[in-house]
Design a protein around this motif. Sequence first.
Motif: not given
Length: 150
Positions: A59-64
Amino acid sequence: MVYYFMRTRVKICLLNDLRKDVVQNIQDEQEKSKLRYDKKRKPHVKYAEGEYVSIKRTGPSDISQKMEKKFIGPYLVKEVFDNDRYVIPDIPKYHMKQKPYQSVLPPERLKPWKAYEEETTSEESDDDEFHDNHESLDDQQPGCIEAMQS
C-alpha cells in the motif's frame, strides 16, 4: 436438391470435426500453460497457531519506501482458516499503537519470523588481527618506519 442436402451434411460433419480439434487444442495449450506456471512456483509455507510471522508491507504511504523494511513484525498466528488464510493480530504489549491490528492474510504476504542473532565477534579479536597485520609490515620494511619515527 439431394445434392444440396449432401453438401450441407458434409459441411456439418467437417464443422463438428473442426470444433473437436479446437477443443482438443485448447486443452493441450491449457496443460502447457499450467506446467509453465507451476515450474517456477513453490508451495506455500503452512503456519500453525501460535507461530510468529512477518507481514509484507503493501500500500501507499506518505514517505519513500526505498529505505523502509519490506517486512514488519513479529506478529502471531491466532487462527488458521481453510484455503491457507491466517488471522494475524497484534502481539499484546508489543505493538503499542492506538488502533490494534488484526487481519486475515494469505501466505503470499507472510514469512516466518526469524530473530536476528548478534555476531559473536569480540573487539579483542579485531584488535589482535590489526596488530598482527601491522607487525608483519613492520618486519618487512624496518628502515621506512625508523625514518618516519626520527
